[in-house]
Design a protein around this motif. Structure first.
Motif, mmCIF file in Angstrom:
data_model
loop_
_atom_site.group_PDB
_atom_site.id
_atom_site.type_symbol
_atom_site.label_atom_id
_atom_site.label_comp_id
_atom_site.label_asym_id
_atom_site.label_seq_id
_atom_site.Cartn_x
_atom_site.Cartn_y
_atom_site.Cartn_z
ATOM 1 N N ASP A 141 11.755 46.974 75.421
ATOM 2 C CA ASP A 141 12.670 46.164 74.953
ATOM 3 C C ASP A 141 13.532 46.447 74.097
ATOM 4 O O ASP A 141 13.126 47.585 73.117
ATOM 5 C CB ASP A 141 11.746 44.887 74.625
ATOM 6 C CG ASP A 141 12.795 43.436 74.672
ATOM 7 O OD1 ASP A 141 13.759 43.509 75.213
ATOM 8 O OD2 ASP A 141 11.979 42.313 74.024
ATOM 9 N N ILE A 142 14.736 45.927 74.095
ATOM 10 C CA ILE A 142 15.714 45.919 73.011
ATOM 11 C C ILE A 142 15.832 44.562 72.408
ATOM 12 O O ILE A 142 16.453 43.676 73.352
ATOM 13 C CB ILE A 142 16.939 46.687 73.539
ATOM 14 C CG1 ILE A 142 16.735 48.082 73.981
ATOM 15 C CG2 ILE A 142 17.856 46.566 72.288
ATOM 16 C CD1 ILE A 142 18.130 48.568 74.820
ATOM 17 N N ARG A 143 15.546 44.412 71.279
ATOM 18 C CA ARG A 143 15.630 42.947 70.508
ATOM 19 C C ARG A 143 16.780 42.968 69.903
ATOM 20 O O ARG A 143 17.191 43.874 69.084
ATOM 21 C CB ARG A 143 14.331 42.567 69.717
ATOM 22 C CG ARG A 143 13.165 42.736 70.401
ATOM 23 C CD ARG A 143 12.013 42.050 69.557
ATOM 24 N NE ARG A 143 10.876 42.210 70.217
ATOM 25 C CZ ARG A 143 9.359 42.096 69.656
ATOM 26 N NH1 ARG A 143 9.596 42.039 68.501
ATOM 27 N NH2 ARG A 143 8.457 42.179 70.284
ATOM 28 N N ILE A 144 17.634 41.897 70.030
ATOM 29 C CA ILE A 144 18.930 41.898 69.240
ATOM 30 C C ILE A 144 18.517 40.677 68.484
ATOM 31 O O ILE A 144 18.142 39.378 69.109
ATOM 32 C CB ILE A 144 20.032 41.570 70.504
ATOM 33 C CG1 ILE A 144 19.998 42.789 71.348
ATOM 34 C CG2 ILE A 144 21.244 41.531 69.631
ATOM 35 C CD1 ILE A 144 20.841 42.756 72.446
ATOM 36 N N ASN A 164 -0.386 46.664 69.128
ATOM 37 C CA ASN A 164 0.370 47.535 70.480
ATOM 38 C C ASN A 164 1.377 47.483 70.567
ATOM 39 O O ASN A 164 2.181 47.756 71.620
ATOM 40 C CB ASN A 164 -0.410 46.891 71.717
ATOM 41 C CG ASN A 164 -2.046 47.241 71.818
ATOM 42 O OD1 ASN A 164 -2.404 48.503 71.559
ATOM 43 N ND2 ASN A 164 -2.880 46.254 72.629
ATOM 44 N N THR A 165 2.325 47.190 69.507
ATOM 45 C CA THR A 165 3.825 47.071 69.361
ATOM 46 C C THR A 165 4.319 47.860 68.182
ATOM 47 O O THR A 165 4.003 47.618 67.041
ATOM 48 C CB THR A 165 4.323 45.468 69.205
ATOM 49 O OG1 THR A 165 3.782 44.706 70.290
ATOM 50 C CG2 THR A 165 5.903 45.349 69.255
ATOM 51 N N LEU A 166 5.268 48.523 68.728
ATOM 52 C CA LEU A 166 5.987 49.652 67.696
ATOM 53 C C LEU A 166 7.286 49.323 67.727
ATOM 54 O O LEU A 166 8.019 49.389 68.812
ATOM 55 C CB LEU A 166 5.662 51.122 68.077
ATOM 56 C CG LEU A 166 6.539 52.155 67.416
ATOM 57 C CD1 LEU A 166 6.378 52.206 65.868
ATOM 58 C CD2 LEU A 166 6.400 53.372 67.946
ATOM 59 N N ILE A 167 7.922 49.116 66.787
ATOM 60 C CA ILE A 167 9.388 48.655 66.548
ATOM 61 C C ILE A 167 10.207 49.644 65.603
ATOM 62 O O ILE A 167 9.616 49.790 64.492
ATOM 63 C CB ILE A 167 9.372 47.034 65.958
ATOM 64 C CG1 ILE A 167 8.745 46.099 67.122
ATOM 65 C CG2 ILE A 167 10.954 46.945 65.891
ATOM 66 C CD1 ILE A 167 8.734 44.989 66.494
ATOM 67 N N VAL A 168 11.241 50.185 66.290
ATOM 68 C CA VAL A 168 12.205 50.892 65.304
ATOM 69 C C VAL A 168 13.095 50.029 65.153
ATOM 70 O O VAL A 168 14.365 49.886 66.189
ATOM 71 C CB VAL A 168 12.515 52.419 65.928
ATOM 72 C CG1 VAL A 168 13.313 53.065 65.462
ATOM 73 C CG2 VAL A 168 10.890 53.012 66.523
ATOM 74 N N PRO A 169 13.640 49.692 64.033
ATOM 75 C CA PRO A 169 14.691 48.928 63.505
ATOM 76 C C PRO A 169 16.081 49.741 63.897
ATOM 77 O O PRO A 169 16.150 50.929 63.401
ATOM 78 C CB PRO A 169 14.665 48.447 62.289
ATOM 79 C CG PRO A 169 13.299 48.447 61.818
ATOM 80 C CD PRO A 169 12.661 49.721 62.844
ATOM 81 N N ALA A 229 14.431 48.768 68.703
ATOM 82 C CA ALA A 229 13.918 49.184 69.939
ATOM 83 C C ALA A 229 12.320 49.008 69.879
ATOM 84 O O ALA A 229 11.719 49.493 69.000
ATOM 85 C CB ALA A 229 14.121 50.917 70.002
ATOM 86 N N VAL A 230 11.764 48.406 71.023
ATOM 87 C CA VAL A 230 10.535 47.756 71.038
ATOM 88 C C VAL A 230 9.628 48.658 71.930
ATOM 89 O O VAL A 230 10.044 48.862 73.091
ATOM 90 C CB VAL A 230 10.454 46.507 71.278
ATOM 91 C CG1 VAL A 230 8.757 46.017 71.361
ATOM 92 C CG2 VAL A 230 11.058 45.571 70.507
ATOM 93 N N PHE A 231 8.677 49.410 71.688
ATOM 94 C CA PHE A 231 7.708 50.437 72.366
ATOM 95 C C PHE A 231 6.529 49.442 72.541
ATOM 96 O O PHE A 231 5.907 48.784 71.441
ATOM 97 C CB PHE A 231 7.544 51.530 71.619
ATOM 98 C CG PHE A 231 8.877 52.386 71.729
ATOM 99 C CD1 PHE A 231 9.105 53.265 72.744
ATOM 100 C CD2 PHE A 231 9.812 52.208 70.728
ATOM 101 C CE1 PHE A 231 10.276 53.967 72.707
ATOM 102 C CE2 PHE A 231 10.949 52.964 70.601
ATOM 103 C CZ PHE A 231 11.086 53.929 71.631
#
Length: 165
Positions: free
Chosen positions: A42-45, A141-146, A160-162
């Motif tokens: 996912d791409i969170r906005i 189980n969620t990795l988020i790179v701002p 960016a959501v992994f």
């Protein structure tokens, strides 16, 4: 606009893709939660961010997921090595009378690197280059790179959501 979207995916890949470094003395610190295989899902906005290019990138990722296309995969190994598989550089976005056509690339760029996690700081070691550190969020189980950690000027307001596979 296509170049901007490819740049977004490219920057996400560059954030984690690195050439091989055989220095086996580096090991992850407090990193059990990061060990495993992660897929860009996912791409969170942020709600307050109104950026057509980021919205388009999110739509492209959603389309690729709909056809079971794994665009970026990271495997963080217990040994402190990182294996990256990325199809980003091989994306082809076609616009026609039927709308968007984005075939899943068949070519994959594979790279290896070393990684260390210290708190919320993920450091990636590139051979012959300065280490790169990124602020991450790790929740099960969620990795988020701002986006700000990757490029404050172009990706502010996006993450960016992994997801662990």
């Amino acid at each position: 606009m296509k170049k901007y979207i490819l740049l977004l995916f490219y920057v996400a890949t560059i954030a984690f893709s690195c050439s091989e470094d055989n220095n086996s003395d580096d090991t992850p610190a407090e990193s059990d939660g990061l060990v495993g295989t992660w897929l860009l899902t996912d791409i969170r906005i942020d709600a307050g961010t109104n950026d057509d290019d980021l919205n388009f990138a999110k739509q492209i990722l959603g389309f690729l997921q709909g056809i079971d296309c794994e665009l970026i995969t990271f495997t963080f190994n217990e040994s402190g090595t990182l294996d990256t598989d990325s199809k980003v550089d091989h994306l082809s976005i076609n616009v026609g009378t039927g709308g968007l056509d984005i075939p899943c690339p068949t070519e994959v760029d594979e790279e290896s690197a070393l990684w260390v996690l210290n708190g919320d700081q993920l450091t990636i070691s590139k051979e012959g280059e300065a280490d790169e550190a990124f602020t991450i969020e790790l929740d099960g189980n969620t990795l988020i790179v701002p986006g700000e950690s990757v490029d404050a000027n172009n990706y502010a307001g996006a993450d960016a959501v992994f997801t662990r596979q």
